[in-house]
Design an enzyme around this catalytic site. Structure first.
Site, PDB file in Angstrom:
ATOM      1  N   GLN A   1     -27.780   6.778  13.877  1.00  0.00           N
ATOM      2  CA  GLN A   1     -26.834   5.954  14.634  1.00  0.00           C
ATOM      3  C   GLN A   1     -25.848   5.277  13.672  1.00  0.00           C
ATOM      4  O   GLN A   1     -26.253   4.628  12.706  1.00  0.00           O
ATOM      5  CB  GLN A   1     -27.618   4.902  15.449  1.00  0.00           C
ATOM      6  CG  GLN A   1     -26.770   4.049  16.352  1.00  0.00           C
ATOM      7  CD  GLN A   1     -26.130   4.841  17.498  1.00  0.00           C
ATOM      8  OE1 GLN A   1     -26.749   5.719  18.087  1.00  0.00           O
ATOM      9  NE2 GLN A   1     -24.876   4.543  17.784  1.00  0.00           N
TER      10      GLN A   1
ATOM     11  N   ASP B   1     -25.233  15.567  16.296  1.00  0.00           N
ATOM     12  CA  ASP B   1     -23.993  14.794  16.452  1.00  0.00           C
ATOM     13  C   ASP B   1     -22.770  15.661  16.137  1.00  0.00           C
ATOM     14  O   ASP B   1     -21.645  15.285  16.461  1.00  0.00           O
ATOM     15  CB  ASP B   1     -24.005  13.588  15.500  1.00  0.00           C
ATOM     16  CG  ASP B   1     -24.206  12.275  16.228  1.00  0.00           C
ATOM     17  OD1 ASP B   1     -23.987  12.235  17.459  1.00  0.00           O
ATOM     18  OD2 ASP B   1     -24.577  11.290  15.569  1.00  0.00           O
TER      19      ASP B   1
ATOM     20  N   LYS C   1     -30.785   6.720  24.762  1.00  0.00           N
ATOM     21  CA  LYS C   1     -30.989   8.079  24.235  1.00  0.00           C
ATOM     22  C   LYS C   1     -32.462   8.460  24.307  1.00  0.00           C
ATOM     23  O   LYS C   1     -32.810   9.557  24.749  1.00  0.00           O
ATOM     24  CB  LYS C   1     -30.509   8.170  22.775  1.00  0.00           C
ATOM     25  CG  LYS C   1     -29.004   8.193  22.642  1.00  0.00           C
ATOM     26  CD  LYS C   1     -28.592   8.141  21.173  1.00  0.00           C
ATOM     27  CE  LYS C   1     -27.083   8.089  21.066  1.00  0.00           C
ATOM     28  NZ  LYS C   1     -26.604   7.811  19.713  1.00  0.00           N
TER      29      LYS C   1
END
Ligand code: NAP
Length: 294
Positions: free
Chosen positions: A98, A121, A54
Site C-alpha cells: 500500500q 498493482d 481489500k
C-alpha cells in the site's frame, strides 16, 4: 441532455461475482486457491480503511488474504526482505504494497523488487513496459476499472476520441496505453496543456485524473460525451463535516454528458474489483492455466 449514471458499485459487484466464479472453478478443478498478500506500513487512516476493504473482498471472492502490517519506522531492508519472502511463497499469487510509504523507504525500489508475475498493482517497470508495447501484462487496477466502465457504455472504443487529463504513472499513463490498445484516438493532457477546456471539448470519452476538486466544468464537456471521473477529493461540507467530490463538476457536467460516473460510487469501487481480477489472472499464469474469463 441529462446523462445516464454509470453505476460503478453495481459493475464492481458484477466483476467481483465473476472473479468469485473463476476462483470456485480454479479451486474445484485445479485445487488452486489464489492468494493475495497486502503489506501496510504505518498507520495512515485512509490506507487502513482501504486495506480493510481489500482483505474483506478478497476473502468474499474465495481467495486467501495474507496481511502484513509493519511499523512506520520499518527499514527499507526489512520491507525488501518481506517482499523476497512473499516472492518465494507459492501460496502468494499477488503482492500489493500500500502506497504511500514512509520517507525512509524508496517506493520505486520496493515496486521493482516485487516479482512482476505477482505485481497485481501493475506498477513494476516490466509490466508498464509490456503494457506500453501491447504485450500481455498485469495492468494498474484503476485504469483497468476505467476501461470496464467506459465499455459498459460503448462496447467498442475503437475510433473514439479519448482525452485523459492527468499523466501519472498509476492512472493517466497506463489508462492512455489501455485506450490505445482499444484503438481509441488518445490525447493526454496535463498541467502544461494549453487551452484545456478546448482539448476536453474534443472528447467522446473524457477521463479526469487530476486530483483537483471539480476542476473540469460542465461547458468543457462535449454534448453526449462519456465522462469517467477518477478524482477523489475531500472538501469542506455542511455542519463542519467533509465530503468527497471528483475532479469533474458533476451536476453541470451531467447536464451535457451522455453518461457519467458519480463520485463516490464510480471508479472507486472498480479499483478493488480489478485488484481481484489481477490476482486471479496472476494465479492462473503461475499455474500455467488459461487466463480466467474475467
Ligand atoms: P497525481 O499523481 O497527482 O497526478 C495528477 C495529474 O494531474 C498530473 O499529471 C498533473 O500534471 C495533472 N494536473 C494537475 N493539475 C492540473 C491542471 N490544473 N490542469 C491539467 N492537469 C493537471 O494524481 P493521481 O495519482 O494520478 O490521481 C489523480 C486523482 O485520482 C486523485 O484525486 C486521486 O485521489 C484519484 N485516484 C483515485 C483512485 C480510485 O481508486 N478511484 C485511484 C488512484 C487515484 P503534471 O504531470 O503536469 O504535474
Amino acid at each position: 441532455m441529462t446523462a445516464s449514471v454509470i453505476d460503478g458499485k453495481q459493475i464492481a459487484a458484477e466483476t467481483r461475482a465473476k472473479v468469485a466464479a473463476e476462483v470456485a472453478r480454479l479451486t474445484s478443478a485445479h485445487k488452486v486457491v489464489p492468494g493475495l498478500a497486502v503489506v501496510l506500513v504505518g498507520s495512515n487512516p485512509a490506507s487502513e480503511v482501504y486495506v480493510g476493504s481489500k482483505k474483506k473482498m478478497t476473502v468474499e471472492a474465495g481467495m486467501k488474504s495474507f496481511d502484513f502490517t509493519l511499523p512506520e519506522t520499518v527499514s527499507e531492508a526489512e520491507l525488501l526482505a518481506l517482499i523476497a519472502k512473499l516472492n518465494a511463497d507459492p501460496a502468494v499469487n499477488g503482492i500489493l504494497v500500500q502506497l504511500p510509504l514512509p520517507q525512509q523507504i524508496d517506493a520505486q525500489k520496493v515496486i521493482a523488487a516485487i516479482d512482476p508475475g505477482k505485481d497485481v498493482d501493475g506498477f513494476h517497470p516490466l509490466n508498464a513496459g509490456r503494457l506500453a508495447t501491447g504485450l500481455q501484462a498485469l495492468v494498474p487496477c484503476t485504469p483497468l476499472g476505467c476501461i470496464i466502465l467506459a465499455k459498459s457504455v460503448h462496447p467498442s472504443l475503437a475510433g473514439m476520441d479519448a482525452v485523459v487529463v492527468g499523466r501519472s504513472n498509476i492512472v493517466g499513463k497506463p489508462l492512455a496505453a489501455l485506450l490505445i490498445g482499444e484503438s481509441a484516438t488518445v490525447t493526454v493532457a496535463h498541467s502544461k496543456t494549453q487551452d484545456l477546456p478546448a482539448v476536453c471539448r474534443r472528447a467522446d470519452l473524457l477521463f479526469a485524473a487530476v486530483g483537483r476538486a471539480e476542476m473540469i466544468k460542465g461547458d468543457w464537456v462535449r454534448p453526449g460525451a462519456t465522462v469517467i471521473d477518477v478524482g477523489i477529493n475531500r472538501i469542506p461540507g455542511t455542519g463542519g463535516k467533509s465530503r468527497i467530490v471528483g475532479d469533474v463538476a458533476y451536476a453541470e457536467a451531467a447536464e451535457r454528458a451522455g453518461a457519467i460516473t458519480p463520485v463516490p460510487g464510480g471508479v472507486g469501487p472498480m479499483t478493488i474489483a480489478c485488484l481481484l481480477v489481477n490476482t486471479v489472472r496472476a494465479a492462473c499464469a503461475a499455474h500455467g492455466l488459461p487466463a480466467p474469463r474475467v
